[in-house]
Design a protein around this motif. Structure first.
Motif, PDB file in Angstrom:
ATOM      1  N   UNK A  24      45.067   8.983  66.434  1.00 16.23           N
ATOM      2  CA  UNK A  24      43.626   9.270  66.367  1.00 16.23           C
ATOM      3  C   UNK A  24      43.165   9.387  64.918  1.00 16.23           C
ATOM      4  N   UNK A  25      43.975  10.007  64.082  1.00 21.49           N
ATOM      5  CA  UNK A  25      43.616  10.159  62.667  1.00 21.49           C
ATOM      6  C   UNK A  25      43.440   8.801  62.000  1.00 21.49           C
ATOM      7  N   UNK A  27      42.285   6.225  63.533  1.00 19.77           N
ATOM      8  CA  UNK A  27      41.170   5.533  64.173  1.00 19.77           C
ATOM      9  C   UNK A  27      41.456   4.954  65.538  1.00 19.77           C
ATOM     10  N   UNK A  28      42.671   5.139  66.064  1.00 16.92           N
ATOM     11  CA  UNK A  28      43.027   4.633  67.395  1.00 16.92           C
ATOM     12  C   UNK A  28      42.840   5.789  68.384  1.00 16.92           C
ATOM     13  N   UNK A  29      41.722   5.781  69.089  1.00 15.29           N
ATOM     14  CA  UNK A  29      41.385   6.921  69.943  1.00 15.29           C
ATOM     15  C   UNK A  29      41.345   6.599  71.435  1.00 15.29           C
ATOM     16  N   UNK A  30      41.460   5.296  71.789  1.00 15.31           N
ATOM     17  CA  UNK A  30      41.518   4.960  73.217  1.00 15.31           C
ATOM     18  C   UNK A  30      42.944   5.191  73.707  1.00 15.31           C
ATOM     19  N   UNK A  31      43.302   6.459  73.727  1.00 15.79           N
ATOM     20  CA  UNK A  31      44.666   6.894  74.013  1.00 15.79           C
ATOM     21  C   UNK A  31      44.614   7.935  75.118  1.00 15.79           C
ATOM     22  N   UNK A  32      45.555   7.858  76.044  1.00 19.90           N
ATOM     23  CA  UNK A  32      45.676   8.887  77.069  1.00 19.90           C
ATOM     24  C   UNK A  32      47.103   9.427  77.066  1.00 19.90           C
ATOM     25  N   UNK A  33      47.219  10.748  77.103  1.00 19.49           N
ATOM     26  CA  UNK A  33      48.515  11.410  77.234  1.00 19.49           C
ATOM     27  C   UNK A  33      48.644  11.889  78.669  1.00 19.49           C
ATOM     28  N   UNK A  34      49.748  11.538  79.309  1.00 22.19           N
ATOM     29  CA  UNK A  34      50.004  12.051  80.654  1.00 22.19           C
ATOM     30  C   UNK A  34      51.189  13.004  80.593  1.00 22.19           C
ATOM     31  N   UNK A 165      38.737  12.017  70.449  1.00 21.39           N
ATOM     32  CA  UNK A 165      38.540  11.108  71.571  1.00 21.39           C
ATOM     33  C   UNK A 165      39.742  10.841  72.452  1.00 21.39           C
ATOM     34  N   UNK A 166      40.924  11.327  72.082  1.00 21.96           N
ATOM     35  CA  UNK A 166      42.116  11.144  72.919  1.00 21.96           C
ATOM     36  C   UNK A 166      41.943  11.922  74.213  1.00 21.96           C
TER      37      UNK A 166
END
Length: 381
Positions: A24-25, A27-34, A165-166
């Protein structure tokens, strides 16, 4: 459950949370943690909670530790959350059996400008009179280590990642990874499938199972380590360092008003390892010899955690050549908490740029084990 994501991270221990933050830092924020359970419910929440420069097995691990230590010193400023770090030091002691190993480790750390003093048994006894030094040959001491709070770290990373946004899905269990023509296409969960072309396996002890979903064997050996905490025990000052008996593989340190002790390296036959009171007896056998006064302490609580270790005691980082889009960040053993900042940073750099710019991760890739097998087979022939 959202149907798509650029990246899915499986596991919300300290490694998964750090990876999400560093993505995210950048700039990659289309991330989901399960996370199938709760944040830090696996190995991360069952450690001895030490930040250490002394707990290194080779030059590579020491270089990783130095980078992570520097990051932790800036953690509150960067993340906005404290880590409750107390610089109390780390003392290792060894009998004749392990003396050369300890001296060699000290020489390595000193060569990397990590402050490390070599102590005689007399010096150890003078500083820490509760220790029985009759069979101690040598000790090493580093002043910069100390306990900190893993949960503050995990929630700090996770909170900042979510701010950017994560998405975090707690209580959602991943059950499979879809692979088509050698490319990751999605992650199956008990709340639906997430289409993605990149999956980070940050599953800690569960990394083996997660890898198999994609047809990949992750060469990890899960071992158990049990920890006991005593009731209030003012006999040993709360300012004592972490003290590690290298030969016995037993340690203790102050924990609140009591004492924390740890020991064990047995293979884990299950990942839900119950705490057994027999472990207390094993620890007390060592304690009775090394720190006899601990026999007067009362038992307060205990737990058993699982350490996902590799044969060469190095983590497994980066891509898998047989499956595009599968990225490993696992096998950290007992150092995941210590190395979390650099673990997340290196994997994030690789995902974004195709390589890690901070440090070469090729020595940590999973393929090194296949290369070793090839060498062994050649020698056998």
């Amino acid at each position: 459950m959202q149907a798509t994501a650029d990246i899915v991270i499986i596991g919300a221990g300290v490694i998964g949370c750090s990876t999400a933050y560093h993505l995210a830092r950048a700039g990659i924020t289309d991330v989901v943690i399960v996370e199938m359970d709760q944040v830090g419910s696996g190995s991360s929440g069952k450690s001895a909670s030490m930040l250490s420069l002394q707990f290194c097995t080779d030059e590579l691990s020491a270089r990783l530790a130095k980078k992570s230590y520097a990051s932790y010193m800036q953690f509150e400023e960067e993340i906005g959350a404290p880590i409750d770090f107390k610089r109390t030091g780390w003392l290792s002691v060894a009998t004749e059996e392990s003396a050369d190993y300890l001296r060699g480790g000290a020489k390595l750390l000193q060569s990397l400008d990590i402050t490390t003093d070599v102590l005689t048994s007399e010096e150890i006894k003078h500083r820490y009179p509760e220790i029985n030094t009759e069979d101690i040959v040598v000790g090493t001491y580093g002043p910069d280590d100390g306990p900190f709070d893993p949960h503050m770290i995990m929630w700090g990373y996770l909170g900042r990642a979510r701010d950017m946004g994560v998405r975090f899905r707690q209580g959602v269990r991943a059950t499979d990874i879809h692979v088509e023509s050698g490319q990751v296409t999605g992650v199956v969960t008990d709340e639906g499938t997430v289409a993605t072309r990149t999956v980070v396996n940050a599953g800690g002890p569960w990394a083996i199972e997660i890898g198999r979903w994609a047809g990949v064997e992750v060469p990890i050996l899960n071992t158990t380590r049990s920890i006991v905490v005593t009731g209030p025990f003012p006999v040993i000052p709360s300012t004592r360092p972490f003290i590690d008996d290298v030969t016995a593989e037993w340690y203790y340190r102050p924990e609140g008003p009591g004492i924390l002790m740890g020991m064990g390296k047995a293979p884990a036959n299950t990942l839900d390892v119950p705490f057994r009171m027999e472990v207390v007896e094993d620890m007390l056998d060592v304690a009775a010899h090394r720190v006899p006064v601990l026999m007067k302490a009362s038992f307060l609580t205990g737990w058993t955690g699982v350490r996902p270790q590799t044969l060469d005691e190095r983590p497994i980082l980066g891509p898998v050549s047989s499956v595009d889009g599968l990225v490993l960040n696992c096998g950290w053993g007992g150092t995941g908490i210590i190395q979390a900042p650099i673990a997340g940073q290196l994997v994030a750099e690789h995902i974004i740029d195709g390589h890690a710019s901070t440090m070469d991760i090729r020595p940590f890739r999973v393929e090194r084990f296949e290369q070793r097998k090839g060498i062994e087979h050649t020698q056998d022939d």
